[in-house]
Design a protein around this motif. Structure first.
Motif, short mmCIF file in Angstrom:
data_model
loop_
_atom_site.label_atom_id
_atom_site.label_comp_id
_atom_site.label_asym_id
_atom_site.label_seq_id
_atom_site.Cartn_x
_atom_site.Cartn_y
_atom_site.Cartn_z
N PHE A 1 0.82 -1.21 0.00
CA PHE A 1 0.00 0.00 0.00
C PHE A 1 0.85 1.26 0.00
O PHE A 1 1.87 1.34 0.69
CB PHE A 1 -0.84 0.05 1.29
N PHE B 1 -0.15 5.30 0.70
CA PHE B 1 -1.29 6.14 1.07
C PHE B 1 -1.01 7.60 0.76
O PHE B 1 0.14 8.04 0.71
CB PHE B 1 -1.56 6.02 2.58
N ALA C 1 -1.55 10.05 2.80
CA ALA C 1 -0.93 10.72 3.96
C ALA C 1 0.31 9.97 4.43
O ALA C 1 0.69 10.09 5.60
CB ALA C 1 -1.95 10.84 5.08
N ASN D 1 1.36 7.76 6.00
CA ASN D 1 1.08 6.81 7.08
C ASN D 1 2.31 6.04 7.55
O ASN D 1 2.29 4.82 7.71
CB ASN D 1 -0.01 5.80 6.67
N ILE E 1 4.90 5.38 10.71
CA ILE E 1 4.70 5.38 12.17
C ILE E 1 5.77 6.28 12.80
O ILE E 1 6.97 6.04 12.62
CB ILE E 1 4.73 3.96 12.73
N GLY E 2 5.28 7.30 13.46
CA GLY E 2 6.17 8.35 13.97
C GLY E 2 7.20 7.86 14.96
O GLY E 2 8.29 8.42 15.07
N ASP E 3 6.87 6.80 15.71
CA ASP E 3 7.79 6.31 16.74
C ASP E 3 8.84 5.36 16.18
O ASP E 3 9.69 4.87 16.92
CB ASP E 3 7.01 5.59 17.85
N LEU E 4 8.74 5.03 14.89
CA LEU E 4 9.71 4.09 14.29
C LEU E 4 10.63 4.85 13.33
O LEU E 4 10.22 5.83 12.70
CB LEU E 4 8.97 2.99 13.51
N GLU F 1 12.90 0.94 10.42
CA GLU F 1 11.88 0.12 11.08
C GLU F 1 10.53 0.21 10.38
O GLU F 1 9.78 -0.76 10.33
CB GLU F 1 11.74 0.56 12.55
N GLU G 1 10.78 -2.00 7.47
CA GLU G 1 10.92 -3.38 7.93
C GLU G 1 9.59 -3.99 8.40
O GLU G 1 9.39 -5.20 8.42
CB GLU G 1 11.93 -3.38 9.10
N LEU G 2 8.66 -3.09 8.75
CA LEU G 2 7.43 -3.52 9.44
C LEU G 2 6.71 -4.73 8.81
O LEU G 2 6.44 -5.71 9.50
CB LEU G 2 6.50 -2.31 9.57
N PRO G 3 6.42 -4.68 7.48
CA PRO G 3 5.68 -5.83 6.92
C PRO G 3 6.46 -7.14 7.06
O PRO G 3 5.86 -8.20 7.24
CB PRO G 3 5.53 -5.46 5.44
N THR H 1 8.51 -7.97 9.50
CA THR H 1 8.52 -8.48 10.87
C THR H 1 7.26 -9.31 11.11
O THR H 1 7.28 -10.30 11.83
CB THR H 1 8.57 -7.35 11.92
N TYR H 2 6.14 -8.90 10.47
CA TYR H 2 4.90 -9.66 10.65
C TYR H 2 4.92 -10.97 9.86
O TYR H 2 4.05 -11.79 9.97
CB TYR H 2 3.69 -8.82 10.25
N TYR I 1 13.81 9.64 11.80
CA TYR I 1 12.38 9.43 12.11
C TYR I 1 11.57 10.20 11.07
O TYR I 1 12.06 11.19 10.50
CB TYR I 1 12.05 9.93 13.52
N ARG J 1 10.81 1.85 24.18
CA ARG J 1 11.04 3.10 23.47
C ARG J 1 9.79 3.99 23.55
O ARG J 1 9.86 5.19 23.78
CB ARG J 1 11.38 2.82 22.01
N ARG K 1 9.54 7.70 24.93
CA ARG K 1 9.14 8.80 24.04
C ARG K 1 7.87 9.51 24.52
O ARG K 1 7.51 10.55 24.01
CB ARG K 1 8.94 8.27 22.61
N VAL L 1 -0.51 -3.32 6.67
CA VAL L 1 0.66 -4.01 6.09
C VAL L 1 0.69 -5.48 6.52
O VAL L 1 1.69 -6.16 6.36
CB VAL L 1 2.01 -3.33 6.44
N ARG M 1 -0.80 -10.28 16.93
CA ARG M 1 0.50 -9.64 17.07
C ARG M 1 0.35 -8.23 17.63
O ARG M 1 1.15 -7.77 18.42
CB ARG M 1 1.20 -9.55 15.69
#
Lengths: 238, 821
Positions: free
Chosen positions: A94, A96, A98, A100, A102-105, A109, A112-114, A116-117, A145, B10, B14, B323, B329
């Motif tokens: 996807f 998007f 906006a 989208n 993730i602000g904390d990653l 990361e 990498e997200l998809p 990791t799942y 970030y 983290r 934060r 995603v 999870r």
């Protein structure tokens, strides 16, 4: 379109009705649609015509109220949540409007997200993320970030996240909507480049400047397909 | 999983403000619970340090129409021990006070006279030296040996490694120290009765010379009994065998044993004190209940904050789902976040518990030290905290995690959070969109319960302080002394008592001084006996009623300040050999001579063949609890009946405290080996007696304030969140001309609704819950003043908590709000 081309997506009579208390809203009605592997399709139409709803159903974020949806030859309209998540993870990427992210990653990361799942080992993930970021020209910003990047850079990272898992199809929902024209052009160029490399892309846009880059444009109005235009026709029309 | 935990850490770093509020809430909740658990652990859960405690039972004498569980007559005990086969061993023990010379200073000690098999029945080995040989209780005065506690060994003898074989003087007689018990063994009383030495019961002529009859007659119920069940024998079987033996003894000795039977309890219950265990359990339950409430409120608070965060993170969650994150999870990740927070909260909670334990210890009454109660933060407490930490993690983390993972993907990805929810109303309801409101109302309800509990205890303490104890408290000082423990003969003791009165009375500022075996509100040293008025047939309940007897010197009533209602005080003429006289309390008169004038009448008790003539009636004084009903009381003249341990009562004209050194010096002047007396004012003695009520009030007040503080945070959080969510709506209202007050009302009304609901539920819950603690209170558990005051206070506090967000709502700029996403 040649007969031997492989059909990746097929929708037969897909409808989508939203029920809110006593109001019934028909967002999509009798959609018949095919997208072939390697094809670049643009879905266009005015605001509220059902473009995003169609893209959500294509991306298994939502399910149709009626009709049949085959992805890679398999019916997917009635899958359970877990199965849909698995398909989204492995077969769909996807992008998007906006971004989208993730602000904390970090950038790394987020991309990498998809993976990791998917339970992919760390070393393989690292390699794949690196490759994807290199493809979009963002490999030098892995530790940043999202808030430290411009809009165009964020969308490049989002594209990298979409393609890192080598999906069958990339779904882009107004990918230039939050960007200025210069950054918008760059993202479109990136998509074209991916397309030239063999990626199947389906993009929702209401901007004709960008839809003309697609092999085919599907025009929606009031939840119905009213017109389909091939690239050759588009160039002649302009 | 590791990645989830890393991300959780983290995320905690934060969001420092949120993390701080959550960790503080949890630390207070977990800390309060751990603190109280250290107390519960010390009182109820720490196993008695004996071998196989489950096999041990405590045996009691019972009588029909009496709910009291009495000790055994020593002779009866011997018959039970020798004849009941269901036990592998049966031992007897008896508390005794003694003065010991031979350590650093002469000291007064509490110890036990025990049968020689006491340690072998319990399965306790000496840590040094030995315990008793089987024959050391056979011949009176033949085995002057003693086992001492580890505490006494370290405190008084400096842990002298050559302690075994050392001689000390106990009550004037030489005893050889033959052993030291393991550190954890302090006798069979879990609180309040730690023993510091054990001596064979055959040494009673030396250690309990005043009561030779205790060991030779079946009337005196004087020893406590513990027995070990034989393997394979149930307590019911043993109980049956004991009762059969009791029947046999009743036939064999009908005069003494006619009405008696027996009862068995597991030793683990009996060590709490059979009479006190229900109150103790109730108190423990109350404290755990109160801290449980605090924890629940903390969890509700944290759940509420996490729910808000989950709402704020809907987009992130939707992205993860888009995603391809499986829902489990996501739940795992959100739970990992709450687990990390609860771990931090648990660690901080241990710190709070560490300080809380010291605070709790500082609240103890003056008589309590670590010999009686040891509030250790031992592994069981640690396990409790860890379990609590994980439980809270689940409790506050699960609902936000499930709720958060159910994002409406399409809207959430577009960031359309104020778009109409496309799911049916039922789904919205089922998913609990109003969960935060429910949590806040729940917090208000729980706070109300905690505060009403605290309020009732505070009112109880006030009420108890207003209750008349039946004597003049101000200016009275008491000092307990044990002359038998000095090895005094009755004659020498009597001489000592008289001289002490003369010398103390001569001190400047002293109005009068006297001795009493038992002084109201200052400990109970006397014995209880059954009273048989001359020429009267008593109803069964009076026949089995044990009335406290109290040997007192002349001027006891005027010194203590108990009014004599009728008749006369004791005088020097009431000496040994003269007619036996007694002064009875008003309640005794009313119960045993209803509608009659008892003055001049006579009565007997079972251990004395002669009649006692009633010469006076004293007003009722509260010897037991201040709030309790008056109980009968009989006073005998100490100049006729020697009492081995007495309390010196001194009435002074002003503050007695400056005279304390003079009191001590006077006593030391009479006997340099007498342990220094510890003078205590009656005001402080009463404060000690109100300890449990005061502790309850103080702890519940602390927990109540904590609960309210957490609730205020909760209300503020919900209101602030609501204002943020409704910014656009508020902007539209302002744009359409809504005035500040209208906006203020709009927001405050919502807060008030939540509070009103919480108060209503809380009142009903309090009404139910406070029934359970009625016996610990001096006021009605439904005291309307308390209920009303607390409800109003909480409502006001809630309005204040909601005011800040409400005021912020009035300052919404309509232009900004309408652009607001």
């Amino acid at each position: 379109m040649s007969a031997e081309t492989q059909t990746l997506l097929r929708m037969n009579g897909v409808t989508k009705v939203f029920l809110t208390d006593e109001v019934e809203t028909h967002a999509l009605s009798g959609i018949h649609l095919e997208i072939n592997a390697g094809e670049y399709v643009s879905i266009a139409g005015p605001s509220g015509c059902g473009k995003s709803t169609l893209l959500s159903i294509l991306g298994l974020l939502d399910s149709p109220s009626d009709g049949e949806y085959l992805l890679n030859g398999n019916p997917v309209q009635d899958l359970d949540l877990g199965e849909r998540a698995r398909i989204r993870n492995r077969e769909i990427g996807f992008i998007f409007q906006a971004f989208n992210l993730i602000g904390d990653l970090t950038v790394f990361e987020n991309v990498e997200l998809p993976l990791t799942y998917r339970g992919m080992p760390g070393a393989e993930r690292k390699k794949a993320v690196q490759e994807a970021l290199e493809r979009v020209g963002m490999a030098h910003r892995v530790k940043h970030y999202p808030s430290q990047l411009s809009g165009g850079q964020q969308q490049r990272v989002a594209v990298a996240r979409a393609l890192v898992g080598k999906p069958l199809i990339l779904l882009a929902d107004e990918p230039t909507g939050n960007l200025d024209s210069q950054n918008g052009e760059q993202v479109i160029e990136l998509l074209q480049e991916l397309h030239r490399g063999g990626a199947t892309i389906c993009m929702v846009t209401h901007d004709q400047r960008y839809s003309k880059h697609a092999d085919r444009t599907i025009n929606l109005f009031d939840g119905r397909i009213v017109d389909e235009v091939e690239a050759a026709q588009q160039s002649s029309a302009h | 999983m590791l990645q989830d935990i890393r991300f959780a850490f983290r995320s905690a770093v934060r969001n420092p403000a949120l993390t701080a509020v959550i960790v503080t809430s949890l630390a207070l909740g977990i800390g309060a619970n751990t603190t109280i658990f250290t107390l519960i652990n010390a009182v109820f859960l720490r196993p008695i340090p004996v071998e196989k405690p489950g096999e041990l039972v405590a045996a009691f004498t019972t009588m029909p129409k009496s709910t009291a569980f009495q000790s055994f007559a020593f002779l009866n005990f011997k018959d039970f021990r020798d004849n009941v086969q269901e036990f592998s061993g049966m031992a007897a023990y008896q508390f005794v006070g003694a003065n010991m010379v031979g350590g650093a200073e002469p000291i007064g000690l509490g110890g036990q006279l025990v049968t020689a098999n006491y340690f072998s029945v319990l399965g306790v080995q000496a840590a040094r030296g030995r315990t008793f040989f089987a024959d050391e209780d056979k011949v009176d005065s033949a085995a002057p040996v003693m086992v001492i506690s580890n505490g006494l060994w370290t405190r008084t003898f400096g842990g002298d490694p050559s302690i075994v074989g050392r001689y000390v003087t106990l009550n004037g007689s030489k005893f050889e120290i033959i052993g030291v018990t393991p550190p954890e063994f302090k006798g069979l009383q879990s609180i309040g009765g730690g023993s510091e030495f054990w001596v064979p019961i055959s040494m009673h002529p030396q250690l309990n010379p005043a009561n030779p009859l205790f060991y030779t007659v079946r009337n005196a119920l004087s020893v406590q009994v513990v027995a070990r069940l034989r393997p394979g024998v149930s307590m019911a079987q043993a109980d049956q065998a004991m009762k059969m033996m009791a029947d046999r003894l009743a036939k064999q000795y009908p005069n003494e044993n006619a009405d008696r039977s027996t009862a068995l309890f597991p030793l683990s219950e009996a060590v709490l004190g059979i009479g006190q265990r229900d109150d103790l359990r109730r108190s423990g339950g109350l404290l755990l209940g109160a801290t449980g409430l605090v924890l629940l409120i903390a969890c509700a608070n944290v759940a509420s904050l996490l729910l808000a965060r989950a709402m704020a993170r809907r987009k992130e969650i939707a992205v993860r789902l888009s995603v391809g994150a499986p829902r489990w999870r996501l739940i795992r990740q959100l739970l990992a976040e709450s687990a990390v927070l609860s771990l931090l909260g648990g660690a901080a909670g241990m710190l709070v518990a560490y300080w809380g334990r010291d605070l709790l210890w500082a609240m103890r009454p003056s008589w309590m030290d670590s010999r009686f109660l040891d509030l250790k933060l031992e592994p069981r407490v640690l396990a409790f905290t860890i379990a609590l930490t994980f439980l809270t993690g689940w409790l506050f983390g699960l609902i936000p995690a499930i709720q958060g993972s159910r994002a409406d993907l399409v809207s959430a990805i577009k960031g359309q959070f104020d778009a109409p929810d496309r799911r049916s109303r039922f789904t919205q309801l089922a998913m609990g969109l109003d969960l935060r409101s429910i949590l806040v109302s729940g917090q208000v309800a729980l706070s109300l319960v905690a505060l009403i509990g605290a309020g009732l205890f505070l009112r109880s303490v006030q009420q108890a302080q207003r209750l008349s104890p039946g004597f003049r408290v101000e200016g009275l000082t008491v000092m307990f002394m044990n002359t038998a423990a000095q090895g005094y003969s009755p004659q020498r003791a009597t001489e000592f008592y008289k001289q002490a009165i003369e010398r103390v009375q001569a001190l400047p500022g002293v109005q009068s001084a006297t001795w009493g075996e038992n002084v109201p509100q200052a400990g109970n040293a006397g014995v209880s006996r059954r009273v048989f008025p001359e020429g009267k047939e008593l109803p069964a309940e009076l026949r089995s009623l044990f009335v406290p007897f109290n040997d007192v010197f002349p001027r006891y009533f005027s010194t203590v300040g108990i009014p004599l209602v009728k008749g006369r005080d004791f005088s020097a003429a009431d000496r040994e050999g003269a007619e036996q006289v007694a002064i009875i309390s008003e309640t005794t008169a009313r119960m045993f001579w209803p509608g009659e004038d008892p003055v001049g009448r006579r009565f007997k008790h079972r251990l004395n063949p002669n009649f006692f003539r009633v010469v006076g009636i004293a007003a009722d004084a509260k010897f037991g609890t201040l709030g309790g009903a008056a109980v009968p009381h009989v006073y005998l003249s100490a100049t006729q009946f020697y009492a081995p341990a007495m309390t010196l009562c001194v009435r002074t004209s002003g503050d007695p405290a400056p005279l304390f050194p003079a009191f001590r010096q006077t006593i030391r002047g009479l006997d340099s080996t007498m342990p220094l007396p510890q003078p205590q004012t009656m005001t402080s003695a009463i404060a000690d007696n109100l300890w449990t009520a005061r502790l309850g009030a103080e702890l519940l007040a602390v927990f109540g304030v904590l609960a309210v503080a957490l609730t205020v945070v909760g209300i503020y959080g919900v209101m602030a969140y609501t204002v943020t969510r409704r910014t656009k709506e508020i902007g539209i209202r302002i744009a359409l001309g809504a005035e500040q007050t209208a906006v203020l009302q709009l927001v405050l009304r919502q807060g008030l609704k939540l509070t009103a609901l919480g108060v209503a539920v809380g009142l009903a819950a309090s009404y139910g819950a406070t029934r359970l603690i009625a016996s610990l209170l001096y006021v009605s558990p439904a005291d309307p003043a308390t209920y009303a005051a607390i409800s109003v206070t909480l409502a006001v506090v809630s309005v204040i908590a909601g005011f800040l967000p409400a005021r912020r709502a009035t300052r919404v700029d309509p232009l900004t709000a309408l652009r607001y996403e």
